[in-house]
Design an enzyme around this catalytic site. Structure first.
Site, short mmCIF file in Angstrom:
data_model
loop_
_atom_site.label_atom_id
_atom_site.label_comp_id
_atom_site.label_asym_id
_atom_site.label_seq_id
_atom_site.Cartn_x
_atom_site.Cartn_y
_atom_site.Cartn_z
N SER A 31 56.82 -43.18 -89.33
CA SER A 31 57.26 -42.23 -89.86
C SER A 31 58.98 -42.44 -90.18
CB SER A 31 57.07 -40.97 -89.15
OG SER A 31 57.67 -41.22 -87.66
N ASP A 49 63.57 -31.69 -95.02
CA ASP A 49 63.38 -32.51 -96.35
C ASP A 49 63.66 -31.54 -97.48
OD1 ASP A 49 63.01 -34.99 -95.63
OD2 ASP A 49 60.70 -34.72 -95.45
N CYS A 79 78.36 -19.53 -89.11
CA CYS A 79 77.38 -18.69 -88.21
C CYS A 79 77.90 -18.50 -86.72
CB CYS A 79 76.10 -19.27 -88.51
SG CYS A 79 74.76 -18.05 -88.22
N HIS A 95 75.29 -19.66 -94.10
CA HIS A 95 75.46 -21.03 -93.99
C HIS A 95 75.43 -21.53 -95.64
CE1 HIS A 95 73.85 -21.66 -90.15
NE2 HIS A 95 72.97 -20.30 -90.26
N GLU A 128 76.32 -24.51 -96.25
CA GLU A 128 75.55 -25.96 -96.45
C GLU A 128 74.49 -25.95 -97.23
OE1 GLU A 128 75.95 -24.19 -93.75
OE2 GLU A 128 74.33 -24.70 -92.15
N1 GLN Z 1 72.76 -17.48 -82.35
C1 GLN Z 1 73.50 -16.76 -83.47
C2 GLN Z 1 72.53 -15.61 -84.00
O1 GLN Z 1 71.62 -15.53 -83.79
C3 GLN Z 1 74.03 -17.77 -84.53
C4 GLN Z 1 72.82 -18.26 -85.14
C5 GLN Z 1 73.01 -19.35 -86.01
O2 GLN Z 1 74.32 -19.98 -85.72
N2 GLN Z 1 72.32 -19.86 -87.07
O3 GLN Z 1 73.01 -14.74 -84.68
#
Ligand code: GLN
Length: 548
Positions: A13, A71, A381, A507, A509
Protein backbone atom coordinates in the site's frame (compact mmCIF):
# COMPACT_ATOMS: atom_id res chain seq x y z
CA UNK A 1 -22.07 7.23 -22.50
CA UNK A 2 -19.99 7.36 -19.31
CA UNK A 3 -16.64 5.57 -19.30
CA UNK A 4 -15.03 4.04 -16.23
CA UNK A 5 -11.45 3.85 -15.02
CA UNK A 6 -10.73 1.53 -12.13
CA UNK A 7 -7.51 2.06 -10.24
CA UNK A 8 -6.22 -0.86 -8.18
CA UNK A 9 -2.93 -1.42 -6.42
CA UNK A 10 -0.65 -4.33 -5.72
CA UNK A 11 2.50 -5.41 -3.87
CA UNK A 12 2.28 -2.79 -1.10
CA UNK A 13 0.00 0.00 0.00
CA UNK A 14 1.03 3.67 0.04
CA UNK A 15 2.02 3.57 -3.62
CA UNK A 16 0.17 6.78 -4.30
CA UNK A 17 -2.93 5.34 -5.95
CA UNK A 18 -4.92 8.35 -4.81
CA UNK A 19 -2.43 10.77 -6.28
CA UNK A 20 -2.27 8.84 -9.52
CA UNK A 21 -6.06 8.67 -9.79
CA UNK A 22 -6.22 12.42 -9.11
CA UNK A 23 -3.49 13.13 -11.67
CA UNK A 24 -5.35 11.08 -14.29
CA UNK A 25 -8.46 13.12 -13.51
CA UNK A 26 -6.50 16.32 -14.07
CA UNK A 27 -5.08 15.03 -17.35
CA UNK A 28 -8.52 14.10 -18.66
CA UNK A 29 -9.90 17.49 -17.66
CA UNK A 30 -7.18 19.10 -19.76
CA UNK A 31 -8.88 17.42 -22.73
CA UNK A 32 -12.17 19.05 -21.82
CA UNK A 33 -13.66 15.94 -20.23
CA UNK A 34 -15.80 16.03 -17.15
CA UNK A 35 -14.60 13.58 -14.53
CA UNK A 36 -16.00 12.18 -11.31
CA UNK A 37 -13.73 10.57 -8.75
CA UNK A 38 -14.51 8.06 -6.09
CA UNK A 39 -12.71 5.91 -3.57
CA UNK A 40 -13.64 2.57 -2.07
CA UNK A 41 -12.05 1.70 1.27
CA UNK A 42 -12.23 -1.93 2.33
CA UNK A 43 -12.30 -1.33 6.10
CA UNK A 44 -15.43 -1.77 8.19
CA UNK A 45 -15.77 1.66 9.80
CA UNK A 46 -18.68 3.46 8.13
CA UNK A 47 -16.31 6.35 7.47
CA UNK A 48 -12.92 7.49 8.79
CA UNK A 49 -14.59 10.14 10.99
CA UNK A 50 -14.25 8.07 14.14
CA UNK A 51 -10.71 6.87 13.44
CA UNK A 52 -7.59 8.21 15.11
CA UNK A 53 -5.37 10.36 12.90
CA UNK A 54 -2.59 7.92 13.78
CA UNK A 55 -4.59 5.19 12.07
CA UNK A 56 -5.92 7.08 9.19
CA UNK A 57 -4.37 10.50 8.77
CA UNK A 58 -6.56 13.46 8.05
CA UNK A 59 -10.31 13.22 7.70
CA UNK A 60 -11.26 15.15 4.59
CA UNK A 61 -14.67 16.82 4.61
CA UNK A 62 -16.79 17.36 1.51
CA UNK A 63 -19.24 20.20 0.92
CA UNK A 64 -22.17 17.95 1.74
CA UNK A 65 -20.59 17.02 5.05
CA UNK A 66 -19.18 13.56 4.40
CA UNK A 67 -16.13 12.64 6.48
CA UNK A 68 -13.88 10.93 3.99
CA UNK A 69 -10.49 9.52 3.13
CA UNK A 70 -7.67 11.98 2.58
CA UNK A 71 -7.22 10.82 -1.01
CA UNK A 72 -10.34 12.84 -1.78
CA UNK A 73 -8.28 15.90 -0.94
CA UNK A 74 -5.94 14.98 -3.79
CA UNK A 75 -8.94 14.55 -6.09
CA UNK A 76 -10.12 18.07 -5.34
CA UNK A 77 -6.65 19.59 -5.59
CA UNK A 78 -5.86 18.04 -8.97
CA UNK A 79 -9.27 18.38 -10.60
CA UNK A 80 -12.40 20.48 -10.48
CA UNK A 81 -14.56 17.42 -9.83
CA UNK A 82 -17.34 17.94 -7.33
CA UNK A 83 -17.08 15.45 -4.50
CA UNK A 84 -19.86 14.30 -2.24
CA UNK A 85 -20.87 11.53 0.12
CA UNK A 86 -20.95 9.26 -2.94
CA UNK A 87 -17.26 9.84 -3.51
CA UNK A 88 -16.14 7.58 -0.67
CA UNK A 89 -17.59 4.21 0.29
CA UNK A 90 -16.24 1.82 2.88
CA UNK A 91 -17.11 -1.82 3.37
CA UNK A 92 -18.97 -0.67 6.48
CA UNK A 93 -21.07 1.86 4.61
CA UNK A 94 -21.94 -0.70 1.94
CA UNK A 95 -22.90 -3.41 4.42
CA UNK A 96 -24.86 -0.86 6.43
CA UNK A 97 -26.99 -0.02 3.37
CA UNK A 98 -27.56 -3.69 2.56
CA UNK A 99 -28.39 -4.64 6.16
CA UNK A 100 -30.82 -1.72 6.50
CA UNK A 101 -32.56 -2.90 3.34
CA UNK A 102 -32.68 -6.45 4.69
CA UNK A 103 -34.30 -5.20 7.92
CA UNK A 104 -36.92 -3.35 5.91
CA UNK A 105 -37.76 -6.59 4.18
CA UNK A 106 -36.72 -5.25 0.77
CA UNK A 107 -35.08 -8.54 -0.22
CA UNK A 108 -38.42 -10.35 -0.03
CA UNK A 109 -37.21 -13.38 1.86
CA UNK A 110 -34.00 -13.98 -0.09
CA UNK A 111 -30.79 -15.08 1.59
CA UNK A 112 -28.64 -11.96 1.57
CA UNK A 113 -25.09 -12.72 0.44
CA UNK A 114 -21.80 -11.08 -0.50
CA UNK A 115 -22.47 -12.08 -4.08
CA UNK A 116 -24.79 -10.74 -5.43
CA UNK A 117 -26.09 -8.34 -2.77
CA UNK A 118 -22.89 -6.69 -1.59
CA UNK A 119 -21.37 -6.68 -5.07
CA UNK A 120 -24.59 -5.21 -6.50
CA UNK A 121 -24.47 -2.47 -3.91
CA UNK A 122 -20.84 -1.72 -4.86
CA UNK A 123 -21.85 -1.56 -8.53
CA UNK A 124 -24.65 0.86 -7.76
CA UNK A 125 -22.23 3.04 -5.79
CA UNK A 126 -20.16 3.34 -8.96
CA UNK A 127 -23.21 4.13 -11.09
CA UNK A 128 -24.37 6.73 -8.55
CA UNK A 129 -21.51 9.09 -9.44
CA UNK A 130 -22.01 8.61 -13.17
CA UNK A 131 -24.46 11.40 -13.87
CA UNK A 132 -25.29 12.45 -17.41
CA UNK A 133 -22.70 15.24 -17.43
CA UNK A 134 -19.83 12.97 -16.38
CA UNK A 135 -17.65 11.63 -19.19
CA UNK A 136 -15.31 9.51 -17.12
CA UNK A 137 -15.72 8.05 -13.64
CA UNK A 138 -12.45 7.20 -11.90
CA UNK A 139 -12.87 4.77 -9.00
CA UNK A 140 -9.94 3.90 -6.80
CA UNK A 141 -9.94 0.76 -4.68
CA UNK A 142 -8.05 1.16 -1.42
CA UNK A 143 -5.81 -1.58 -0.09
CA UNK A 144 -3.94 -4.07 -2.23
CA UNK A 145 -4.92 -6.93 -4.48
CA UNK A 146 -4.79 -10.13 -2.50
CA UNK A 147 -6.33 -8.68 0.66
CA UNK A 148 -9.33 -10.72 1.77
CA UNK A 149 -11.35 -7.56 2.38
CA UNK A 150 -10.76 -6.21 -1.15
CA UNK A 151 -12.24 -9.25 -2.84
CA UNK A 152 -15.90 -8.15 -3.01
CA UNK A 153 -14.79 -4.86 -4.57
CA UNK A 154 -12.66 -6.50 -7.23
CA UNK A 155 -15.42 -8.98 -8.02
CA UNK A 156 -17.82 -6.06 -8.38
CA UNK A 157 -15.41 -4.33 -10.78
CA UNK A 158 -15.08 -7.49 -12.83
CA UNK A 159 -18.86 -7.74 -13.09
CA UNK A 160 -19.18 -4.05 -13.82
CA UNK A 161 -16.82 -4.36 -16.81
CA UNK A 162 -18.81 -7.35 -17.96
CA UNK A 163 -22.09 -5.42 -17.71
CA UNK A 164 -20.85 -2.18 -19.29
CA UNK A 165 -18.69 -3.70 -22.02
CA UNK A 166 -14.95 -3.99 -21.86
CA UNK A 167 -14.49 -1.02 -24.22
CA UNK A 168 -16.14 1.27 -21.66
CA UNK A 169 -13.92 0.25 -18.78
CA UNK A 170 -10.18 0.67 -18.29
CA UNK A 171 -8.30 -1.11 -15.52
CA UNK A 172 -5.21 0.65 -14.25
CA UNK A 173 -3.06 -1.28 -11.80
CA UNK A 174 -0.34 0.34 -9.72
CA UNK A 175 2.56 -1.79 -8.60
CA UNK A 176 5.96 -1.39 -7.04
CA UNK A 177 9.24 -2.11 -8.79
CA UNK A 178 11.67 -2.66 -5.92
CA UNK A 179 15.37 -2.06 -6.41
CA UNK A 180 17.54 -4.72 -4.83
CA UNK A 181 20.80 -3.05 -4.06
CA UNK A 182 22.81 -6.25 -3.55
CA UNK A 183 21.88 -7.39 -7.05
CA UNK A 184 21.95 -3.86 -8.47
CA UNK A 185 18.64 -4.63 -10.15
CA UNK A 186 15.04 -3.58 -10.41
CA UNK A 187 12.81 -6.57 -9.80
CA UNK A 188 9.61 -7.21 -11.70
CA UNK A 189 8.49 -10.40 -9.96
CA UNK A 190 6.21 -8.72 -7.38
CA UNK A 191 4.48 -6.94 -10.26
CA UNK A 192 4.04 -10.21 -12.12
CA UNK A 193 2.55 -11.86 -9.03
CA UNK A 194 0.26 -8.97 -8.37
CA UNK A 195 -1.06 -8.97 -11.93
CA UNK A 196 -1.40 -12.74 -11.70
CA UNK A 197 -3.54 -12.29 -8.60
CA UNK A 198 -5.76 -9.83 -10.44
CA UNK A 199 -6.14 -12.24 -13.33
CA UNK A 200 -7.24 -14.99 -10.93
CA UNK A 201 -10.08 -12.70 -9.97
CA UNK A 202 -10.91 -12.23 -13.64
CA UNK A 203 -9.46 -8.78 -14.16
CA UNK A 204 -6.87 -8.24 -16.87
CA UNK A 205 -5.34 -4.80 -16.37
CA UNK A 206 -5.05 -2.53 -19.40
CA UNK A 207 -2.42 -0.23 -17.96
CA UNK A 208 0.31 -0.81 -15.40
CA UNK A 209 1.71 2.13 -13.53
CA UNK A 210 4.96 1.01 -11.98
CA UNK A 211 6.14 3.00 -9.01
CA UNK A 212 9.87 3.13 -8.47
CA UNK A 213 12.57 5.15 -6.81
CA UNK A 214 15.01 4.52 -9.64
CA UNK A 215 15.28 4.92 -13.38
CA UNK A 216 14.02 1.90 -15.24
CA UNK A 217 15.70 0.51 -18.36
CA UNK A 218 13.60 -0.14 -21.41
CA UNK A 219 14.12 -3.90 -21.28
CA UNK A 220 12.38 -3.97 -17.89
CA UNK A 221 9.31 -2.50 -19.55
CA UNK A 222 9.55 -5.15 -22.29
CA UNK A 223 9.66 -7.86 -19.68
CA UNK A 224 6.71 -6.50 -17.73
CA UNK A 225 4.69 -6.10 -20.92
CA UNK A 226 5.36 -9.67 -22.02
CA UNK A 227 4.85 -11.39 -18.67
CA UNK A 228 1.89 -9.31 -17.59
CA UNK A 229 0.21 -9.38 -20.98
CA UNK A 230 -0.12 -5.63 -21.52
CA UNK A 231 1.08 -3.47 -24.39
CA UNK A 232 4.51 -1.99 -23.79
CA UNK A 233 3.06 1.50 -24.33
CA UNK A 234 0.74 0.73 -21.44
CA UNK A 235 3.59 0.01 -19.02
CA UNK A 236 4.21 3.37 -17.40
CA UNK A 237 7.00 4.20 -15.06
CA UNK A 238 6.06 6.55 -12.27
CA UNK A 239 9.34 7.34 -10.58
CA UNK A 240 9.28 9.34 -7.36
CA UNK A 241 8.97 12.98 -8.34
CA UNK A 242 11.78 15.38 -7.63
CA UNK A 243 10.04 18.49 -6.37
CA UNK A 244 6.41 17.95 -5.82
CA UNK A 245 3.43 15.66 -6.18
CA UNK A 246 1.99 18.22 -8.59
CA UNK A 247 4.43 16.93 -11.19
CA UNK A 248 2.68 13.57 -11.40
CA UNK A 249 0.20 14.54 -14.17
CA UNK A 250 3.13 15.57 -16.34
CA UNK A 251 5.03 12.37 -15.67
CA UNK A 252 1.99 10.42 -16.87
CA UNK A 253 1.33 12.73 -19.80
CA UNK A 254 4.99 12.44 -20.82
CA UNK A 255 4.40 8.72 -21.32
CA UNK A 256 1.20 9.20 -23.27
CA UNK A 257 -1.30 8.04 -20.66
CA UNK A 258 -3.93 10.57 -21.74
CA UNK A 259 -3.64 9.45 -25.40
CA UNK A 260 -3.90 5.85 -24.38
CA UNK A 261 -7.03 6.42 -22.29
CA UNK A 262 -8.76 8.50 -24.97
CA UNK A 263 -7.94 5.90 -27.60
CA UNK A 264 -9.21 3.04 -25.46
CA UNK A 265 -12.53 4.79 -24.96
CA UNK A 266 -12.74 6.18 -28.49
CA UNK A 267 -12.96 9.71 -27.07
CA UNK A 268 -11.84 12.81 -28.94
CA UNK A 269 -8.70 14.65 -27.88
CA UNK A 270 -9.20 18.09 -26.41
CA UNK A 271 -6.52 20.73 -26.28
CA UNK A 272 -4.60 18.92 -23.55
CA UNK A 273 -3.59 22.39 -22.48
CA UNK A 274 -1.99 22.45 -19.05
CA UNK A 275 -0.48 25.95 -19.21
CA UNK A 276 -1.92 27.05 -15.90
CA UNK A 277 -0.63 23.91 -14.24
CA UNK A 278 2.82 24.40 -15.80
CA UNK A 279 2.89 28.01 -14.67
CA UNK A 280 2.08 26.85 -11.14
CA UNK A 281 4.90 24.29 -11.26
CA UNK A 282 7.29 26.96 -12.45
CA UNK A 283 6.45 29.10 -9.44
CA UNK A 284 6.84 26.11 -7.17
CA UNK A 285 10.22 25.13 -8.56
CA UNK A 286 11.65 28.63 -8.71
CA UNK A 287 10.79 30.40 -5.48
CA UNK A 288 12.24 33.83 -4.83
CA UNK A 289 12.10 33.65 -1.08
CA UNK A 290 11.67 31.19 1.72
CA UNK A 291 9.78 31.21 5.00
CA UNK A 292 9.59 28.83 7.90
CA UNK A 293 6.20 28.15 9.40
CA UNK A 294 5.73 26.32 12.67
CA UNK A 295 2.74 23.99 12.66
CA UNK A 296 1.93 23.32 16.31
CA UNK A 297 -0.21 20.22 16.53
CA UNK A 298 -1.00 17.10 18.45
CA UNK A 299 -0.40 14.51 15.75
CA UNK A 300 2.68 16.17 14.37
CA UNK A 301 4.75 13.02 13.85
CA UNK A 302 2.60 12.03 10.91
CA UNK A 303 2.51 14.17 7.80
CA UNK A 304 -0.79 12.58 6.80
CA UNK A 305 -2.58 13.98 9.85
CA UNK A 306 -2.44 17.52 8.52
CA UNK A 307 -2.23 16.68 4.83
CA UNK A 308 -4.49 19.41 3.49
CA UNK A 309 -2.90 22.01 5.77
CA UNK A 310 0.59 21.25 4.52
CA UNK A 311 -0.65 21.29 0.93
CA UNK A 312 -2.48 24.58 1.46
CA UNK A 313 0.69 26.12 2.90
CA UNK A 314 2.50 25.00 -0.23
CA UNK A 315 -0.25 26.62 -2.30
CA UNK A 316 0.14 29.84 -0.33
CA UNK A 317 3.85 29.63 -1.12
CA UNK A 318 3.19 29.09 -4.82
CA UNK A 319 1.13 32.29 -5.01
CA UNK A 320 3.84 34.23 -3.22
CA UNK A 321 6.68 32.58 -5.13
CA UNK A 322 7.96 31.55 -1.78
CA UNK A 323 9.19 28.21 -0.54
CA UNK A 324 7.42 27.24 2.68
CA UNK A 325 9.49 25.20 5.06
CA UNK A 326 7.54 23.59 7.86
CA UNK A 327 8.77 23.21 11.40
CA UNK A 328 6.64 20.56 13.00
CA UNK A 329 6.22 21.37 16.67
CA UNK A 330 4.57 18.94 19.04
CA UNK A 331 2.05 20.96 21.03
CA UNK A 332 2.74 19.01 24.20
CA UNK A 333 6.39 20.07 24.14
CA UNK A 334 5.25 23.65 24.59
CA UNK A 335 3.06 23.08 27.62
CA UNK A 336 5.91 23.86 29.98
CA UNK A 337 9.23 25.62 29.67
CA UNK A 338 10.08 28.41 27.32
CA UNK A 339 7.88 28.47 24.19
CA UNK A 340 10.53 30.55 22.43
CA UNK A 341 12.88 27.58 22.52
CA UNK A 342 10.67 25.77 20.02
CA UNK A 343 9.39 28.75 18.10
CA UNK A 344 12.21 31.23 17.80
CA UNK A 345 13.12 32.18 14.29
CA UNK A 346 9.88 31.05 12.66
CA UNK A 347 8.12 33.44 10.29
CA UNK A 348 4.63 32.26 11.09
CA UNK A 349 2.75 29.95 13.44
CA UNK A 350 -0.20 27.81 12.45
CA UNK A 351 -2.32 25.90 14.93
CA UNK A 352 -4.49 23.32 13.19
CA UNK A 353 -7.67 21.54 14.24
CA UNK A 354 -7.74 18.84 16.86
CA UNK A 355 -9.65 17.13 19.62
CA UNK A 356 -9.26 16.50 23.34
CA UNK A 357 -7.12 17.99 26.03
CA UNK A 358 -3.67 16.70 25.10
CA UNK A 359 -1.67 19.53 23.61
CA UNK A 360 -4.22 22.30 24.19
CA UNK A 361 -2.06 24.16 26.73
CA UNK A 362 0.90 24.02 24.35
CA UNK A 363 -1.18 25.44 21.54
CA UNK A 364 -2.32 28.27 23.78
CA UNK A 365 1.30 29.09 24.63
CA UNK A 366 2.27 29.07 20.97
CA UNK A 367 -0.51 31.54 20.27
CA UNK A 368 0.51 33.76 23.16
CA UNK A 369 4.03 33.76 21.73
CA UNK A 370 2.69 34.73 18.28
CA UNK A 371 0.44 37.46 19.68
CA UNK A 372 3.06 39.02 21.93
CA UNK A 373 5.92 38.82 19.43
CA UNK A 374 4.04 39.98 16.33
CA UNK A 375 4.58 36.62 14.62
CA UNK A 376 1.94 35.99 11.94
CA UNK A 377 -0.60 33.53 13.33
CA UNK A 378 -3.24 31.41 11.69
CA UNK A 379 -5.57 29.23 13.75
CA UNK A 380 -7.93 26.64 12.34
CA UNK A 381 -10.91 25.16 14.20
CA UNK A 382 -9.40 23.94 17.47
CA UNK A 383 -6.69 26.48 16.69
CA UNK A 384 -9.37 29.16 16.85
CA UNK A 385 -10.66 27.75 20.12
CA UNK A 386 -7.14 27.94 21.53
CA UNK A 387 -6.78 31.53 20.27
CA UNK A 388 -10.01 32.58 21.96
CA UNK A 389 -8.98 30.89 25.21
CA UNK A 390 -5.58 32.58 25.04
CA UNK A 391 -7.22 35.96 24.53
CA UNK A 392 -9.65 35.36 27.39
CA UNK A 393 -6.93 34.34 29.80
CA UNK A 394 -4.13 36.70 28.89
CA UNK A 395 -5.87 39.79 27.55
CA UNK A 396 -9.16 39.77 29.45
CA UNK A 397 -7.56 38.19 32.52
CA UNK A 398 -10.23 35.51 32.82
CA UNK A 399 -8.33 32.97 34.83
CA UNK A 400 -9.07 29.35 34.05
CA UNK A 401 -10.91 30.19 30.82
CA UNK A 402 -11.19 27.11 28.64
CA UNK A 403 -13.37 25.05 26.35
CA UNK A 404 -15.98 22.77 27.87
CA UNK A 405 -14.56 20.09 25.60
CA UNK A 406 -11.56 20.01 27.91
CA UNK A 407 -12.69 21.42 31.26
CA UNK A 408 -16.39 20.74 31.78
CA UNK A 409 -16.73 23.03 34.80
CA UNK A 410 -14.40 25.82 33.71
CA UNK A 411 -15.30 29.14 35.36
CA UNK A 412 -15.13 30.76 31.91
CA UNK A 413 -16.44 28.50 29.15
CA UNK A 414 -15.40 30.80 26.30
CA UNK A 415 -15.79 27.83 23.95
CA UNK A 416 -18.79 25.63 24.58
CA UNK A 417 -20.92 22.97 22.99
CA UNK A 418 -23.01 24.03 20.02
CA UNK A 419 -26.67 24.05 20.96
CA UNK A 420 -27.50 21.48 18.28
CA UNK A 421 -24.90 19.15 19.83
CA UNK A 422 -26.57 18.95 23.25
CA UNK A 423 -27.66 15.40 23.87
CA UNK A 424 -25.86 13.96 20.83
CA UNK A 425 -24.38 10.64 21.88
CA UNK A 426 -23.39 8.91 18.65
CA UNK A 427 -19.83 9.72 17.67
CA UNK A 428 -20.05 8.97 13.96
CA UNK A 429 -21.10 11.68 11.50
CA UNK A 430 -22.76 13.81 14.16
CA UNK A 431 -20.57 16.92 14.27
CA UNK A 432 -21.45 20.16 12.52
CA UNK A 433 -20.19 18.99 9.17
CA UNK A 434 -19.81 20.34 5.67
CA UNK A 435 -20.25 23.67 3.97
CA UNK A 436 -22.02 26.58 5.63
CA UNK A 437 -22.22 30.18 4.47
CA UNK A 438 -20.19 32.76 6.33
CA UNK A 439 -20.74 36.53 6.29
CA UNK A 440 -17.44 38.39 6.22
CA UNK A 441 -17.19 41.75 7.98
CA UNK A 442 -15.91 44.51 5.66
CA UNK A 443 -12.62 46.18 6.49
CA UNK A 444 -11.09 43.11 8.17
CA UNK A 445 -8.12 40.88 7.27
CA UNK A 446 -10.67 38.23 6.29
CA UNK A 447 -12.57 40.60 3.99
CA UNK A 448 -9.36 41.79 2.35
CA UNK A 449 -8.32 38.18 1.78
CA UNK A 450 -11.60 37.01 0.28
CA UNK A 451 -12.49 40.21 -1.57
CA UNK A 452 -16.08 39.15 -0.92
CA UNK A 453 -18.58 39.47 1.86
CA UNK A 454 -20.18 36.09 1.55
CA UNK A 455 -18.28 32.81 1.38
CA UNK A 456 -18.91 29.13 1.90
CA UNK A 457 -16.54 27.07 4.03
CA UNK A 458 -16.43 23.52 5.38
CA UNK A 459 -16.77 22.66 9.03
CA UNK A 460 -16.11 19.76 11.36
CA UNK A 461 -16.65 20.53 15.02
CA UNK A 462 -18.95 20.24 18.03
CA UNK A 463 -17.77 23.22 20.04
CA UNK A 464 -18.13 26.86 19.23
CA UNK A 465 -17.35 30.40 20.36
CA UNK A 466 -19.55 31.24 23.37
CA UNK A 467 -21.51 34.41 22.62
CA UNK A 468 -21.81 35.23 26.32
CA UNK A 469 -18.24 36.55 26.06
CA UNK A 470 -18.66 38.36 22.78
CA UNK A 471 -19.08 41.95 23.97
CA UNK A 472 -16.30 41.72 26.53
CA UNK A 473 -13.85 40.32 24.02
CA UNK A 474 -14.76 42.81 21.33
CA UNK A 475 -14.31 45.66 23.80
CA UNK A 476 -10.86 44.29 24.61
CA UNK A 477 -9.85 44.31 20.95
CA UNK A 478 -10.85 40.94 19.49
CA UNK A 479 -12.24 41.55 16.02
CA UNK A 480 -15.06 39.28 14.94
CA UNK A 481 -14.60 39.22 11.19
CA UNK A 482 -16.84 36.37 10.10
CA UNK A 483 -20.13 35.02 11.38
CA UNK A 484 -22.96 32.78 10.27
CA UNK A 485 -25.34 34.91 8.12
CA UNK A 486 -27.69 35.38 11.12
CA UNK A 487 -24.66 36.49 13.17
CA UNK A 488 -25.36 33.87 15.82
CA UNK A 489 -22.16 31.87 15.32
CA UNK A 490 -18.70 33.39 15.36
CA UNK A 491 -16.72 31.91 12.47
CA UNK A 492 -13.62 34.11 12.21
CA UNK A 493 -11.74 36.18 14.78
CA UNK A 494 -8.69 38.36 14.30
CA UNK A 495 -6.57 41.06 15.89
CA UNK A 496 -6.16 44.50 14.39
CA UNK A 497 -2.89 45.64 15.95
CA UNK A 498 -0.88 42.69 14.72
CA UNK A 499 0.79 41.93 11.36
CA UNK A 500 -1.49 38.93 10.81
CA UNK A 501 -3.52 37.23 13.48
CA UNK A 502 -6.52 35.33 12.23
CA UNK A 503 -8.36 32.22 13.33
CA UNK A 504 -11.38 30.55 11.82
CA UNK A 505 -13.84 27.96 13.00
CA UNK A 506 -13.92 26.25 9.61
CA UNK A 507 -11.31 24.40 7.57
CA UNK A 508 -10.13 26.60 4.71
CA UNK A 509 -7.44 24.04 3.85
CA UNK A 510 -10.06 21.81 2.23
CA UNK A 511 -10.74 24.35 -0.50
CA UNK A 512 -7.19 25.33 -1.32
CA UNK A 513 -5.76 24.32 -4.67
CA UNK A 514 -2.30 24.52 -6.18
CA UNK A 515 -3.56 26.80 -8.93
CA UNK A 516 -5.65 28.84 -6.52
CA UNK A 517 -4.49 28.97 -2.94
CA UNK A 518 -7.12 29.65 -0.34
CA UNK A 519 -6.88 33.42 0.32
CA UNK A 520 -6.15 32.89 4.03
CA UNK A 521 -3.17 30.68 3.26
CA UNK A 522 -2.03 33.08 0.56
CA UNK A 523 -2.13 36.07 2.91
CA UNK A 524 -0.70 34.18 5.87
CA UNK A 525 2.34 33.15 3.82
CA UNK A 526 2.60 36.72 2.49
CA UNK A 527 2.64 38.01 6.07
CA UNK A 528 5.27 35.45 7.03
CA UNK A 529 7.29 36.55 4.04
CA UNK A 530 7.01 40.15 5.18
CA UNK A 531 8.44 39.17 8.53
CA UNK A 532 11.19 37.15 6.93
CA UNK A 533 12.10 40.12 4.73
CA UNK A 534 12.06 42.45 7.73
CA UNK A 535 14.43 40.16 9.56
CA UNK A 536 16.75 39.86 6.58
CA UNK A 537 16.93 43.67 6.28
CA UNK A 538 17.60 44.02 10.00
CA UNK A 539 20.39 41.44 9.80
CA UNK A 540 21.91 43.25 6.83
CA UNK A 541 21.80 46.52 8.72
CA UNK A 542 23.48 44.92 11.69
CA UNK A 543 26.25 43.52 9.48
CA UNK A 544 26.73 46.92 7.87
CA UNK A 545 26.90 48.60 11.28
CA UNK A 546 29.53 46.12 12.40
CA UNK A 547 31.47 46.69 9.19
CA UNK A 548 31.39 50.44 9.73
N1 GLN B 1 -12.46 19.59 19.01
C1 GLN B 1 -13.07 20.77 18.51
C2 GLN B 1 -14.57 20.60 18.32
O1 GLN B 1 -15.07 19.53 18.26
C3 GLN B 1 -12.43 21.22 17.23
C4 GLN B 1 -12.60 20.28 16.11
C5 GLN B 1 -11.61 20.48 15.01
O2 GLN B 1 -10.57 21.11 15.21
N2 GLN B 1 -11.88 19.95 13.84
O3 GLN B 1 -15.28 21.58 18.22
Amino acid sequence: MTKYIFVTGGVVSSLGKGLTAAAIGGLLESHGLKVALQKFDPYINIDPGTMSPYQHGEVYVTDDGAETDLDLGHYERFTSAHLSQHSNYTTGKIYDAVIKRERRGDYLGQTVQVIPHITNEIKSCISRVASREVDVVISEIGGTVGDIESLPFLEALRQFAHDEGRENVLFIHLTLLPYIRAAGEIKTKPTQHSVGKLREIGIVPDVLVCRTEHDVEDDVRDKIALFCNVQKSAVLIEKDVEYSIYEVPLVLRGQGLDDLILKHFGLKHGSGNMDRWLEMLDRLRNPQSEVEIAVVGKYIELTDSYKSIYEALTHGGIENRCRVRIRRVKAEDLSSGDAARHLSGVDGILVPGGFGDRGLEGKIRAIQFARENDVPFFGICYGMHAAVIEFARNVLGLEGASSTEVVKDTPHPVISLLEEQEGVEDMGGTMRLGAYPCAVVPGTIAARAYGRESVSERHRHRFEYNNAYRDRMVDAGLVISGTSPDESLVEVVELADHPFFLACQYHPEFQSRPIEAHPFFRDFVAAARGREKGRATAARRRTEEVAE
